[in-house]
Design an enzyme around this catalytic site. Structure first.
Site, PDB file in Angstrom:
ATOM      1  N   LYS A 152       0.838  -1.198   0.000  1.00 46.77           N
ATOM      2  CA  LYS A 152       0.000   0.000   0.000  1.00 46.77           C
ATOM      3  C   LYS A 152       0.878   1.254   0.000  1.00 46.77           C
ATOM      4  CE  LYS A 152      -0.240  -0.249   4.960  1.00 46.77           C
ATOM      5  NZ  LYS A 152      -0.590  -1.246   5.973  1.00 46.77           N
ATOM      6  N   TYR A 206      16.008  30.585   7.166  1.00 48.08           N
ATOM      7  CA  TYR A 206      14.837  31.216   7.789  1.00 48.08           C
ATOM      8  C   TYR A 206      14.928  31.205   9.305  1.00 48.08           C
ATOM      9  CZ  TYR A 206      12.226  30.933   3.365  1.00 48.08           C
ATOM     10  OH  TYR A 206      11.793  31.071   2.087  1.00 48.08           O
TER      11      TYR A 206
HETATM   12  C1  LIG Z   1       0.251  -2.203   6.347  1.00 46.68           C
HETATM   13  C2  LIG Z   1      -0.328  -3.416   6.933  1.00 46.68           C
HETATM   14  C3  LIG Z   1       0.458  -4.546   7.179  1.00 46.68           C
HETATM   15  C4  LIG Z   1       1.954  -4.560   6.958  1.00 46.68           C
HETATM   16  O1  LIG Z   1       2.619  -4.125   8.114  1.00 46.68           O
HETATM   17  P1  LIG Z   1       4.218  -4.168   8.186  1.00 46.68           P
HETATM   18  O2  LIG Z   1       4.488  -3.792   9.574  1.00 46.68           O
HETATM   19  O3  LIG Z   1       4.712  -3.186   7.186  1.00 46.68           O
HETATM   20  O4  LIG Z   1       4.637  -5.551   7.842  1.00 46.68           O
HETATM   21  C5  LIG Z   1      -0.162  -5.692   7.627  1.00 46.68           C
HETATM   22  N1  LIG Z   1      -1.498  -5.712   7.848  1.00 46.68           N
HETATM   23  C6  LIG Z   1      -2.288  -4.640   7.651  1.00 46.68           C
HETATM   24  C7  LIG Z   1      -3.750  -4.737   7.925  1.00 46.68           C
HETATM   25  C8  LIG Z   1      -1.730  -3.463   7.191  1.00 46.68           C
HETATM   26  O5  LIG Z   1      -2.509  -2.398   7.011  1.00 46.68           O
END
Ligand SMILES: *Cc1c(COP(=O)(O)O)cnc(C)c1O
Length: 407
Positions: free
Chosen positions: A36, A282
């Site tokens: 994702k 800045y």
């Molecule tokens: C993003 C996600 C993962 C992956 O988690 P990691 O710590 O990156 O391995 C697993 N399960 C769900 C439901 C997620 O949203």
């Protein structure tokens, strides 16, 4: 022609991480690669292309849009969308052979409606204590009723998510897993069962909280970052105590289980000598204490080099750590290179990842930036913005350049 700031991603390191995670799994288990948010900024399509069917059973994403992007890119492997979908979205997903994640009763109702017209494959999420997504125990009768009255709804998997798997000392993960088993048994007794289960994220996978045959939903570990909270700090403390590294240094490679893929680099655009007492940037939050050589870098918070790194960050020049001085601005960062022998305009600067120069080598680890920013590696990765071109490598061979700008 390209701006001198880009992120290099080593796909062969990804392959090795996938193989290492895969080899650590119990019999019958496979990886669901969680890609994702564009593979946490690493490029979901590029990573998905590397996933071998014997190791990676599925690809998981949060949004329908992310799944469709992978399909458009030619990925034919099974894909699961974890986020809630409406009926029109479910139809669109099914048109592209995408599996529907069902994180609640509303989404289940939508899936069941669609299942009056066509086959719908779902993964149903159970809430075992996180209180966010997933169906809770009191909703199980409704869940059973919906599933039993929808013969074209196919329950491929039951899953849950752990709230604190990164902390091996917290018993809550074990409690969640026990709760998951109870909920699964309740469903089974009511005639609802699934051929698969998945519980473990990267941290839980590394802790071995995986039953044979379960999928593991791994993201971070495949990118070579450390998912265990204590893993990072304890290994670092140990190394610092043993004098292997000094307090702000990177985690030595030997202490890591997986290899980082990403190396974010830029170059020195300007080099200037400033007298003592001269303000920089800045707000004048930094003043030189000595005759100084200040390098300006063509990168800023618009690229994801966070403003909170003002006077805090460190970057690598000629294999040497140098401090960010003054405020990080939208497009520029200033660093003090007074102590770097032979420094020149055009020298490579590493913002995140490893740099080797002659006999010197050091690394700015994602965990180090996360600690400085009081956040987690995930957010540091996701922050690297679309303005930063991604250059993909297969080992040392450049494969592809992805940039949102026209060449
Ligand atoms: C993003 C996600 C993962 C992956 O988690 P990691 O710590 O990156 O391995 C697993 N399960 C769900 C439901 C997620 O949203």
């Amino acid at each position: 022609m390209m701006r001198p700031t880009w992120a290099e991603i080593d796909l062969r390191a990804f392959d090795r991480n996938v193989s290492a995670v895969s080899a650590s799994l119990p019999a019958g288990s496979k990886i669901m690669a969680l890609l994702k948010a564009d593979g946490y900024g690493h490029g979901a399509l590029e990573l998905a292309r590397r996933c071998r069917p014997d190791q990676v059973a599925m690809i998981g994403v949060a949004l329908l849009e992310e799944a469709l992007e992978l399909r458009r890119g030619g990925i034919t492997r099974p894909i699961l969308v974890l986020g809630s979908l409406t009926e029109p979205q479910i139809h669109a997903a099914l048109d592209h052979d995408i599996t529907i994640g069902v994180p609640g009763t509303e989404a289940l109702a939508a899936a069941a409606n669609v299942a009056r017209e066509r086959d719908v494959r779902i993964h149903l999420k159970l809430d075992t204590g996180m209180g966010r997504m997933g169906v809770v125990e009191t909703e199980l009768p409704e869940v059973v009723e919906r599933i039993r009255s929808a013969p074209r709804l196919r329950l491929d998997a039951l899953y849950t998510h752990l709230a604190n798997a990164g902390d091996a000392r917290d018993p809550f993960s074990d409690e969640q897993i026990a709760r998951f088993r109870t909920l699964v048994a309740t469903l089974r007794d009511a005639g609802v069962s699934a051929p698969r289960k998945h519980i473990a994220n990267s941290a839980a996978t590394m802790r071995g909280l995986v039953d044979p045959g379960d999928y593991v939903r791994t993201g971070l570990a495949l990118l070579g970052a450390e998912p265990l909270d204590e893993g990072v700090d304890e290994a670092m403390d140990e190394a610092v105590n043993e004098g292997v590294v000094h307090a702000h240094a990177a985690r030595p490679r030997a202490l890591r289980r997986y290899e980082p893929l990403l190396r974010w680099r830029t170059e020195i655009a300007r080099l200037k000598e400033l007298p003592p007492g001269h303000a920089i940037g800045y707000g004048m939050i930094f003043r030189t204490a000595r005759p100084s050589l200040i390098a300006t870098l063509p990168v800023g918070y618009a690229d994801g080099y966070r403003r909170a790194l003002s006077n805090q960050g460190e970057v690598l020049v000629r294999g040497q750590r140098v401090p960010v001085v003054g405020r990080v601005s939208m497009d520029l960062v200033t660093v003090d290179v007074t102590d770097v022998a032979g420094v020149r305009p055009g020298d490579e600067v590493v913002l995140l990842g490893r740099q080797r120069h002659e006999s010197r080598e050091d690394e700015v680890a994602v965990e180090e930036l996360a600690r400085k920013l009081d956040t987690i590696s995930y957010e540091v990765f996701c922050a690297v913005s679309a303005r930063v071109p991604r250059v993909y490598f297969d080992g040392s061979d450049p494969l592809r350049l992805l940039t949102r700008f026209e060449p």
